[in-house]
Design an enzyme around this catalytic site. Structure first.
Site, PDB file in Angstrom:
ATOM      1  N   GLU A  19      62.034  65.043  26.097  1.00  0.00           N
ATOM      2  CA  GLU A  19      60.607  64.819  25.907  1.00  0.00           C
ATOM      3  C   GLU A  19      59.861  64.651  27.232  1.00  0.00           C
ATOM      4  O   GLU A  19      60.447  64.320  28.259  1.00  0.00           O
ATOM      5  CB  GLU A  19      60.381  63.599  25.036  1.00  0.00           C
ATOM      6  CG  GLU A  19      60.980  62.350  25.627  1.00  0.00           C
ATOM      7  CD  GLU A  19      60.938  61.173  24.665  1.00  0.00           C
ATOM      8  OE1 GLU A  19      61.205  61.351  23.476  1.00  0.00           O
ATOM      9  OE2 GLU A  19      60.638  60.082  25.137  1.00  0.00           O
ATOM     10  N   CYS A  72      54.709  62.649  32.636  1.00  0.00           N
ATOM     11  CA  CYS A  72      55.990  61.943  32.700  1.00  0.00           C
ATOM     12  C   CYS A  72      57.087  62.908  32.230  1.00  0.00           C
ATOM     13  O   CYS A  72      57.007  63.429  31.119  1.00  0.00           O
ATOM     14  CB  CYS A  72      55.885  60.718  31.790  1.00  0.00           C
ATOM     15  SG  CYS A  72      57.430  59.851  31.551  1.00  0.00           S
ATOM     16  N   CYS A  96      71.455  59.771  28.838  1.00  0.00           N
ATOM     17  CA  CYS A  96      71.605  59.050  30.111  1.00  0.00           C
ATOM     18  C   CYS A  96      72.943  58.323  30.112  1.00  0.00           C
ATOM     19  O   CYS A  96      73.384  57.820  29.085  1.00  0.00           O
ATOM     20  CB  CYS A  96      70.458  58.052  30.271  1.00  0.00           C
ATOM     21  SG  CYS A  96      70.445  57.225  31.862  1.00  0.00           S
ATOM     22  N   CYS A 124      71.403  51.269  29.572  1.00  0.00           N
ATOM     23  CA  CYS A 124      70.648  50.009  29.562  1.00  0.00           C
ATOM     24  C   CYS A 124      70.463  49.506  28.123  1.00  0.00           C
ATOM     25  O   CYS A 124      70.206  50.300  27.210  1.00  0.00           O
ATOM     26  CB  CYS A 124      69.290  50.203  30.227  1.00  0.00           C
ATOM     27  SG  CYS A 124      69.440  50.804  31.919  1.00  0.00           S
ATOM     28  N   CYS A 137      67.105  50.352  26.089  1.00  0.00           N
ATOM     29  CA  CYS A 137      66.563  51.714  26.153  1.00  0.00           C
ATOM     30  C   CYS A 137      67.131  52.612  25.058  1.00  0.00           C
ATOM     31  O   CYS A 137      68.342  52.681  24.859  1.00  0.00           O
ATOM     32  CB  CYS A 137      66.876  52.291  27.534  1.00  0.00           C
ATOM     33  SG  CYS A 137      66.434  54.022  27.694  1.00  0.00           S
ATOM     34  N   CYS A 155      60.562  55.464  26.190  1.00  0.00           N
ATOM     35  CA  CYS A 155      61.374  56.660  26.372  1.00  0.00           C
ATOM     36  C   CYS A 155      62.418  56.813  25.271  1.00  0.00           C
ATOM     37  O   CYS A 155      63.035  55.869  24.836  1.00  0.00           O
ATOM     38  CB  CYS A 155      61.988  56.701  27.769  1.00  0.00           C
ATOM     39  SG  CYS A 155      63.290  55.540  28.087  1.00  0.00           S
TER      40      CYS A 155
END
Ligand code: SAH
Ligand code: SF4
Length: 352
Positions: free
Chosen positions: A87, A113, A120, A124, A127, A344
């Site tokens: 995205e 952005c 990822c 975290c 997230c 995100c």
């Protein structure tokens, strides 16, 4: 598979084609005129066009979904060639303004952005991107095309200055080669001409990669996702802190080259009853001592079953005031597009 022509810097393209000066013209067609086929490149000789078609791919990313928020930000979900999705978000920062006589004072200002990876590895705790694990790095052309397509879809002239933030999905410094190529291609004066000073790399704090990026001296801006002021809490929120602790990040930042007029941004995601107390604010002040820093306090954006809370606005303000009273520049960021699941990874979550 043919390689995408958008993955090449002008110099790389010049090395691959003959005569090399054509690279400059081709860049104009790709980024200024934004053509959709090699056929449209009018001043390129036929023989070279045939070579280009044989060697390179021009096909754009597919838009899988667009959501527009009441505050004007639009979130794009892009489908990649292998079906994976990432995205990017268009954030209007300032409306156009006019003089009393009706002449234009300034054009509208935008920040885009963008994502650097599918998923990822950093993991975290707060997230959503992390929840899906890591799929793959984005190539430079997939990073570039997010911006090209968003500009085109919104009729933003290709040469209009836009700010870019690498704050979408993924850890940009875990994909440093492709990200650095993208920074250079974005910056090319024959291309989109987005100066590195308008591009902000946001990182969870890979100290060794911050050092490497600094040594390249590209002129990009740096944002550090700090989120906690002691290693104990930071390790719980961001497991990467076990490999690169707070001190190593601060040391890397102190050596990072920045423009005299700019600052290093520290992002501090504020979670209710966790890191929103004045003791943390005090520690933050001492950690950032001696750094030309700017702090951005971010409201935690809750999602379904998220284990953290949004902080109370009065605690945010007290935290901000403390930092300001101690000489730090500090802004509060309300996640834009709250009604369209702004943080995100959240648009993607809803579609899948
Ligand atoms: N991986 C990089 C860049 C992408 S994340 C980094 O971590 O810096 C971009 C920003 O979104 C980071 O500061 C991250 O902490 C923040 N973020 C992640 N989840 C969030 C949430 N639920 N609410 C608000 N911000 C969030
Ligand atoms: Fe990765 Fe950034 Fe999300 Fe952490 S906050 S998991 S580094 S995208």
């Amino acid at each position: 598979m043919k390689k995408s022509i958008y993955s090449l810097t002008k110099e790389e393209l010049g090395d691959e084609i003959k005569p090399s000066f054509r690279a400059k013209q081709i860049f104009g067609w790709l980024y200024d005129k934004n053509v959709e086929s090699f056929e449209e490149m009018k001043n390129i000789p036929k023989a070279l066009k045939i070579q280009l078609v044989e060697k390179y791919d021009l096909s754009p990313l597919q838009i899988a979904k667009v959501e527009t928020s009441r505050d004007g930000s639009s979130k794009y979900l892009f489908r990649l060639f292998d079906g994976l999705t990432v995205e990017a978000v268009l954030l209007p920062m300032k409306k156009a303004e006019y003089h009393e006589d009706g002449t234009l004072l300034h054009h509208p200002k935008y920040t885009i952005c963008i994502s650097s990876q599918v998923g990822c590895k950093i993991g975290c705790a707060f997230c959503l991107t992390a929840k899906e694990g890591f799929k793959r790095d984005l190539t430079a052309d997939e990073i570039i095309q997010q911006v090209l397509i968003i500009k085109k879809e919104n009729s933003i002239p290709t040469n209009r200055k836009t700010n870019l933030v690498y704050m979408g999905m993924g850890e940009p410094l875990d994909n440093i080669n492709n990200v650095v190529n993208a920074i250079k291609i974005f910056a090319d004066p024959d291309g989109l001409a987005i100066s590195p000073r308008r591009q902000t790399i946001s990182t969870s704090g890979l100290s060794n990669q911050i050092k490497k990026l600094g040594e390249m001296n590209l002129g990009v801006l740096l944002a550090i996702s700090l989120h906690a002021v002691d290693d104990n809490l930071r390790e719980k929120l961001m497991p990467i802190n076990k490999a690169y602790n707070i001190k190593s990040i601060i040391d890397a930042v102190k050596n990072f080259p920045i423009d005299q007029r700019k600052r290093i941004m520290f992002e501090y995601l504020v979670m209710g009853n966790l890191n929103d107390d004045l003791k943390s604010a005090k520690k933050l002040v001492s950690l950032l001592h001696g750094i030309k820093a700017k702090v951005n306090l971010i409201y935690f954006n809750p999602y379904l079953n998220s284990p953290f809370q949004r902080p109370k606005p009065e605690n945010m303000q007290k935290f901000q005031r403390y930092l300001q009273n101690h000489g730090l520049i500090c802004t509060i960021r309300e996640s834009k597009g709250l009604d369209i699941s702004a943080a995100c990874g959240q648009l993607r979550e809803k579609t899948n």
